[in-house]
Scaffold this motif. Structure first.
Motif, PDB file in Angstrom:
ATOM      1  N   ASP A   1       7.145  -0.474   9.202  1.00 24.29           N
ATOM      2  CA  ASP A   1       5.823  -0.484   8.577  1.00 24.29           C
ATOM      3  C   ASP A   1       4.906  -1.523   9.219  1.00 24.29           C
ATOM      4  OD1 ASP A   1       6.421   1.577   6.911  1.00 24.29           O
ATOM      5  OD2 ASP A   1       6.732   0.366   5.115  1.00 24.29           O
ATOM      6  N   GLU A   2       5.486  -2.629   9.667  1.00 24.08           N
ATOM      7  CA  GLU A   2       4.675  -3.638  10.357  1.00 24.08           C
ATOM      8  C   GLU A   2       4.156  -3.078  11.675  1.00 24.08           C
ATOM      9  OE1 GLU A   2       2.683  -7.025  11.489  1.00 24.08           O
ATOM     10  OE2 GLU A   2       3.481  -6.490   9.517  1.00 24.08           O
ATOM     11  N   TYR A   3       5.010  -2.356  12.392  1.00 28.50           N
ATOM     12  CA  TYR A   3       4.605  -1.774  13.669  1.00 28.50           C
ATOM     13  C   TYR A   3       3.532  -0.702  13.481  1.00 28.50           C
ATOM     14  CZ  TYR A   3       4.850   0.710  18.107  1.00 28.50           C
ATOM     15  OH  TYR A   3       4.523   1.314  19.294  1.00 28.50           O
ATOM     16  N   SER A   4       3.662   0.082  12.415  1.00 31.42           N
ATOM     17  CA  SER A   4       2.739   1.209  12.186  1.00 31.42           C
ATOM     18  C   SER A   4       1.643   0.843  11.192  1.00 31.42           C
ATOM     19  CB  SER A   4       3.524   2.419  11.669  1.00 31.42           C
ATOM     20  OG  SER A   4       4.152   2.117  10.416  1.00 31.42           O
ATOM     21  N   ARG A   5       1.378  -0.450  11.035  1.00 33.96           N
ATOM     22  CA  ARG A   5       0.473  -0.911   9.992  1.00 33.96           C
ATOM     23  C   ARG A   5      -0.893  -0.242  10.045  1.00 33.96           C
ATOM     24  NH1 ARG A   5      -0.371  -7.218   9.838  1.00 33.96           N
ATOM     25  NH2 ARG A   5      -0.927  -6.714  11.987  1.00 33.96           N
ATOM     26  N   ASN A   6      -1.448  -0.075  11.236  1.00 30.36           N
ATOM     27  CA  ASN A   6      -2.784   0.524  11.335  1.00 30.36           C
ATOM     28  C   ASN A   6      -2.813   1.948  10.789  1.00 30.36           C
ATOM     29  OD1 ASN A   6      -3.798  -1.787  12.493  1.00 30.36           O
ATOM     30  ND2 ASN A   6      -3.491  -1.079  14.606  1.00 30.36           N
TER      31      ASN A   6
ATOM     32  N   THR B   1      -0.347   3.236   8.594  1.00 27.06           N
ATOM     33  CA  THR B   1       0.316   3.421   7.296  1.00 27.06           C
ATOM     34  C   THR B   1      -0.176   2.494   6.191  1.00 27.06           C
ATOM     35  OG1 THR B   1       2.102   1.887   7.911  1.00 27.06           O
ATOM     36  CG2 THR B   1       2.415   4.233   8.424  1.00 27.06           C
ATOM     37  N   GLU B   2      -0.970   1.474   6.523  1.00 27.46           N
ATOM     38  CA  GLU B   2      -1.329   0.478   5.509  1.00 27.46           C
ATOM     39  C   GLU B   2      -2.044   1.116   4.321  1.00 27.46           C
ATOM     40  OE1 GLU B   2      -3.065  -4.084   5.404  1.00 27.46           O
ATOM     41  OE2 GLU B   2      -3.750  -2.722   6.985  1.00 27.46           O
ATOM     42  N   ASN B   3      -3.067   1.936   4.580  1.00 24.77           N
ATOM     43  CA  ASN B   3      -3.797   2.590   3.490  1.00 24.77           C
ATOM     44  C   ASN B   3      -2.919   3.601   2.759  1.00 24.77           C
ATOM     45  OD1 ASN B   3      -6.136   1.149   4.028  1.00 24.77           O
ATOM     46  ND2 ASN B   3      -6.934   2.689   5.431  1.00 24.77           N
ATOM     47  N   LEU B   4      -2.086   4.316   3.523  1.00 27.73           N
ATOM     48  CA  LEU B   4      -1.163   5.269   2.898  1.00 27.73           C
ATOM     49  C   LEU B   4      -0.196   4.567   1.946  1.00 27.73           C
ATOM     50  CD1 LEU B   4      -0.213   7.690   5.832  1.00 27.73           C
ATOM     51  CD2 LEU B   4      -1.272   8.346   3.655  1.00 27.73           C
ATOM     52  N   LYS B   5       0.335   3.435   2.382  1.00 29.07           N
ATOM     53  CA  LYS B   5       1.265   2.680   1.537  1.00 29.07           C
ATOM     54  C   LYS B   5       0.585   2.204   0.264  1.00 29.07           C
ATOM     55  CE  LYS B   5       3.978  -0.399   3.161  1.00 29.07           C
ATOM     56  NZ  LYS B   5       4.403  -1.630   3.852  1.00 29.07           N
ATOM     57  N   ARG B   6      -0.672   1.790   0.387  1.00 32.44           N
ATOM     58  CA  ARG B   6      -1.413   1.346  -0.794  1.00 32.44           C
ATOM     59  C   ARG B   6      -1.597   2.508  -1.778  1.00 32.44           C
ATOM     60  NH1 ARG B   6      -5.771  -0.080   1.616  1.00 32.44           N
ATOM     61  NH2 ARG B   6      -4.960  -2.099   2.291  1.00 32.44           N
ATOM     62  N   ASP B   7      -1.919   3.685  -1.248  1.00 32.30           N
ATOM     63  CA  ASP B   7      -2.083   4.867  -2.103  1.00 32.30           C
ATOM     64  C   ASP B   7      -0.760   5.258  -2.768  1.00 32.30           C
ATOM     65  OD1 ASP B   7      -4.725   4.962  -1.371  1.00 32.30           O
ATOM     66  OD2 ASP B   7      -4.460   6.522   0.154  1.00 32.30           O
ATOM     67  N   VAL B   8       0.331   5.163  -1.995  1.00 36.22           N
ATOM     68  CA  VAL B   8       1.650   5.494  -2.546  1.00 36.22           C
ATOM     69  C   VAL B   8       2.032   4.528  -3.655  1.00 36.22           C
ATOM     70  CG1 VAL B   8       4.128   5.498  -2.022  1.00 36.22           C
ATOM     71  CG2 VAL B   8       2.530   6.697  -0.515  1.00 36.22           C
TER      72      VAL B   8
ATOM     73  N   GLY C   1       5.054  12.484   1.613  1.00 35.24           N
ATOM     74  CA  GLY C   1       5.260  13.318   2.789  1.00 35.24           C
ATOM     75  C   GLY C   1       4.376  12.887   3.946  1.00 35.24           C
ATOM     76  N   THR C   2       3.113  12.597   3.642  1.00 29.22           N
ATOM     77  CA  THR C   2       2.187  12.139   4.681  1.00 29.22           C
ATOM     78  C   THR C   2       2.636  10.799   5.257  1.00 29.22           C
ATOM     79  OG1 THR C   2       0.359  13.249   3.540  1.00 29.22           O
ATOM     80  CG2 THR C   2      -0.222  11.588   5.185  1.00 29.22           C
ATOM     81  N   LEU C   3       3.054   9.893   4.376  1.00 24.53           N
ATOM     82  CA  LEU C   3       3.541   8.591   4.824  1.00 24.53           C
ATOM     83  C   LEU C   3       4.796   8.737   5.671  1.00 24.53           C
ATOM     84  CD1 LEU C   3       3.476   5.492   4.807  1.00 24.53           C
ATOM     85  CD2 LEU C   3       4.648   5.539   2.585  1.00 24.53           C
ATOM     86  N   SER C   4       5.688   9.614   5.242  1.00 26.50           N
ATOM     87  CA  SER C   4       6.936   9.822   5.971  1.00 26.50           C
ATOM     88  C   SER C   4       6.676  10.354   7.376  1.00 26.50           C
ATOM     89  CB  SER C   4       7.830  10.791   5.192  1.00 26.50           C
ATOM     90  OG  SER C   4       9.069  10.965   5.846  1.00 26.50           O
ATOM     91  N   GLU C   5       5.748  11.298   7.499  1.00 28.38           N
ATOM     92  CA  GLU C   5       5.423  11.840   8.817  1.00 28.38           C
ATOM     93  C   GLU C   5       4.855  10.757   9.729  1.00 28.38           C
ATOM     94  OE1 GLU C   5       6.080  14.790  10.177  1.00 28.38           O
ATOM     95  OE2 GLU C   5       7.248  15.103   8.349  1.00 28.38           O
ATOM     96  N   ALA C   6       3.997   9.900   9.159  1.00 30.68           N
ATOM     97  CA  ALA C   6       3.429   8.805   9.952  1.00 30.68           C
ATOM     98  C   ALA C   6       4.531   7.848  10.404  1.00 30.68           C
ATOM     99  CB  ALA C   6       2.375   8.066   9.134  1.00 30.68           C
ATOM    100  N   ARG C   7       5.474   7.571   9.499  1.00 33.33           N
ATOM    101  CA  ARG C   7       6.584   6.682   9.860  1.00 33.33           C
ATOM    102  C   ARG C   7       7.452   7.308  10.942  1.00 33.33           C
ATOM    103  NH1 ARG C   7       8.022   4.880   3.646  1.00 33.33           N
ATOM    104  NH2 ARG C   7       6.969   2.823   3.694  1.00 33.33           N
ATOM    105  N   LYS C   8       7.708   8.592  10.849  1.00 28.99           N
ATOM    106  CA  LYS C   8       8.568   9.247  11.840  1.00 28.99           C
ATOM    107  C   LYS C   8       7.908   9.254  13.213  1.00 28.99           C
ATOM    108  CE  LYS C   8      11.015  12.095   8.462  1.00 28.99           C
ATOM    109  NZ  LYS C   8      11.166  13.441   7.859  1.00 28.99           N
ATOM    110  N   ARG C   9       6.593   9.466  13.243  1.00 35.40           N
ATOM    111  CA  ARG C   9       5.887   9.412  14.528  1.00 35.40           C
ATOM    112  C   ARG C   9       5.981   8.012  15.122  1.00 35.40           C
ATOM    113  NH1 ARG C   9       2.004  12.406  11.642  1.00 35.40           N
ATOM    114  NH2 ARG C   9       0.732  10.525  11.366  1.00 35.40           N
ATOM    115  N   ALA C  10       5.753   7.006  14.275  1.00 33.32           N
ATOM    116  CA  ALA C  10       5.821   5.622  14.747  1.00 33.32           C
ATOM    117  C   ALA C  10       7.237   5.259  15.166  1.00 33.32           C
ATOM    118  CB  ALA C  10       5.330   4.674  13.658  1.00 33.32           C
TER     119      ALA C  10
ATOM    120  N   THR D   1       0.860  -6.944  17.372  1.00 36.67           N
ATOM    121  CA  THR D   1       0.409  -6.531  16.034  1.00 36.67           C
ATOM    122  C   THR D   1       0.728  -7.556  14.960  1.00 36.67           C
ATOM    123  OG1 THR D   1       2.494  -5.320  15.658  1.00 36.67           O
ATOM    124  CG2 THR D   1       0.655  -4.088  16.608  1.00 36.67           C
ATOM    125  N   ASP D   2       1.747  -8.379  15.187  1.00 44.31           N
ATOM    126  CA  ASP D   2       2.121  -9.395  14.201  1.00 44.31           C
ATOM    127  C   ASP D   2       1.028 -10.456  14.129  1.00 44.31           C
ATOM    128  OD1 ASP D   2       3.324 -11.219  12.549  1.00 44.31           O
ATOM    129  OD2 ASP D   2       5.221 -11.279  13.633  1.00 44.31           O
TER     130      ASP D   2
END
Length: 563
Positions: free
Chosen positions: A147-152, A154-161, A357-366, A445-446
């Motif tokens: 999630d840190e790597y894909s922050r740009n 997934t950050e908003n997606l994680k907040r929505d989740v 599902g949307t978050l998971s797809e973003a994580r899998k791509r990252a 990114t860190d």
């Protein structure tokens, strides 16, 4: 970044002052010189546990102080959200004082709790030691890294989740309340009606209990009040100020200087006469009605009984009344509300499925990109044959982080052994290199400005040590890095080099630290290379190692498009 460290009376350290620089800060020293104590002191200031045994023998207290420079606006905003602000020069001072009886942490002279301290320091500095390396054995850490790597992305997606999960859990809890059969609902409804009627019939109002208590107190002590007021009236009424006024008035006819005294006596006579009339009026109006007293006591008992059952104040009782009315209405419309809650939960479940599902797809791509980059870094860190993978698996339930389980898998013998979880394959030294590879990938990114690496050279040497040193220098291009090492390959890459030395003075052992000059760095590298005996050949070898390190650092700078 971390500007400086001040340590006083901690273990072997009598007093140490260190001013760090940007880039790669290397700390070396003989085994047992106190390197771990120095880095441990930073951990203490950041919120680590301290004990009185850490205080230097013969001293009353120990002190650790860190000075940070905060220039980044994003960091300043994050600190302000924690009600912490650097001074006008961007300076932030964090200190911990340890005494035999207590430990006190402060930020800019303001005492703070450990939880608040850790929240603040977590924005400024990260320590990577053996414990941090071991965290790679836990799958939750793998999710954090991805999630840190894909922050740009997934950050908003994680907040929505996370927000959706709170609603989902609230609706589940709400629906779980609709489990009563008709007979149970009828009993609860009847009892609620009784309670509602009991409170409504009492018609209490805020502040009434206090008012009635005062009235009862007055009635209960009416005889004592009457006796006291009668005595007071006699004392006031018996004060013969009129006679005093008359005598002073006669004397004032011969001496005008007595006029001020005459006026004061006249005023006092007027005041006492007024007080006497007020006491008299109070006594005339004072009545004691046994029936009124009884009714007041009964009313007070009733209100206190309701407060004992429904709340410790009139406001709490009235709030309980509203809650009971709402619950009764819910029971009276039970089937309809249960169906509505079920529909709301179904809708929120569909929403969570879509969000997760949307978050998971973003994580899998990252994950596909990240595993390739980490794999490349591992190859560069002398994992000659490695297959590194990031598995993103679906969970059968929702969490506040989504519906994914992330696990890092590795095989150092591709083709013969399939990738397995890190904990089943990697040794301690390999874990430290894997963490370094991850930090190298995350360097861009860190956003934590200062990184401390302790025990990063565990179990490595030779070419692997050289590769580790290059990765540390690469990270230091974006972050301030502090690293304790015993390997010359790593020490040679230092932008700033400190030596930690143990000395004995007047029978007391102390740990001291000082910044090395250019020639001193060469001598320290020679010590690391040659051990006890430093020959000319060893010194020349050290100089050559330093020259090659400087050349490599320039290449890394060019690689990062800094030059």
């Amino acid at each position: 970044m971390l500007l400086g460290l001040h340590v006083k009376n901690l273990a072997l350290i009598e007093k140490a002052e260190v001013e760090f620089t940007g880039g790669l800060n290397i700390l070396t020293g003989e085994t047992g010189a106190g390197k771990s104590i120095l880095i441990g002191s930073v951990g203490l200031a950041l919120g680590g546990k301290a004990s009185k045994d850490m205080i230097r023998q013969g001293e009353d207290s120990a002190l650790v102080e860190l000075a940070f420079s905060v220039d980044d606006e994003k960091k300043k905003n994050a600190l302000e959200a924690l009600d912490i602000a650097p001074d006008e020069d961007g300076l932030l001072i964090i200190s911990k004082k340890i005494t035999p009886s207590r430990t006190v942490s402060r930020i800019n002279d303001e005492t703070v709790t450990t939880a608040r301290l850790k929240a603040v320091t977590g924005l400024l500095l990260d320590i990577h030691g053996q414990h941090e390396h071991q965290s790679l054995l836990h799958k939750q850490k793998h999710l954090e890294i991805l999630d840190e790597y894909s922050r740009n992305e997934t950050e908003n997606l994680k907040r929505d989740v996370e927000e959706g999960y709170r609603k989902y859990q609230a609706l589940r809890e709400k629906l779980s309340g609709f489990h009563l059969d008709e007979e149970t609902r009828k009993r609860e409804s009847d009892f609620l009606r009784f309670e509602i009627q009991e409170i409504e019939n009492a018609a209490i109002r805020p502040g009434e209990e206090e008012e009635l208590s005062a009235v009862c107190r007055k009635f209960s002590h009416s005889r004592k009040i009457a006796e006291a007021m009668q005595t007071a009236f006699m004392a006031v009424d018996g004060a013969d100020l009129g006679r005093a006024v008359k005598h002073v008035e006669n004397a004032a006819a011969y001496d005008e200087n007595l006029n001020d005294i005459l006026k004061e006596l006249s005023d006092a006579e007027d005041i006492l006469n007024g007080v006497a009339r007020s006491i008299s009026d109070y006594m005339n109006e004072m009545e004691f009605d046994e029936e009124t007293f009884k009714q007041t006591e009964e009313r007070l008992d009733r209100i206190r009984s309701l407060m004992a059952k429904y709340g410790n104040s009139e406001e709490a009782v009235l709030k309980s009344l509203e809650e009971k009315r709402e619950r009764l209405q819910e029971l009276e419309n039970y089937e309809e509300l249960a169906a509505l809650a079920s529909r709301e939960l179904e809708a929120q479940t569909r929403s969570m499925e879509q969000l997760c599902g949307t978050l998971s797809e973003a994580r899998k791509r990252a994950a596909r990109v990240l595993e390739e980059r980490i794999g490349a870094e591992l190859m560069d860190l002398n994992f000659l044959h490695v297959d590194f993978r990031i598995d993103v698996r679906d969970l059968e339930h929702f969490t506040a982080q989504g519906a994914d389980e992330v696990e890092f898998m590795i095989s150092t013998n591709p083709g013969s052994v399939p990738p397995r979880p890190l904990g089943e394959v990697a040794s301690g030294g390999e874990l430290s290199r894997i963490m370094l590879a991850i930090k190298t990938v995350l360097a861009d990114t860190d956003d934590i400005p200062t990184l401390i690496f302790d025990e990063i050279d565990t179990g490595i040497s030779g070419r692997t040590a050289q590769k580790v040193s290059e990765r540390l220098s690469y990270i230091a291009g974006k972050h301030q890095v502090l690293c304790i090492t015993h390997l010359p390959q790593i020490a040679a890459m230092a932008d700033t080099h400190f030596e930690i030395r143990k000395t004995v003075e007047n029978g007391k052992t102390s740990t001291r630290i000082h910044k090395l000059g250019k020639e001193e760095q060469t001598e320290e590298l020679a010590r690391l290379l040659g051990g006890a005996e430093i020959t000319g050949a060893v010194l020349e070898n050290a100089r050559e190692m330093k020259r090659l390190a400087e050349k490599k650092k320039r290449e890394l700078l060019e690689e990062r498009n800094v030059i």
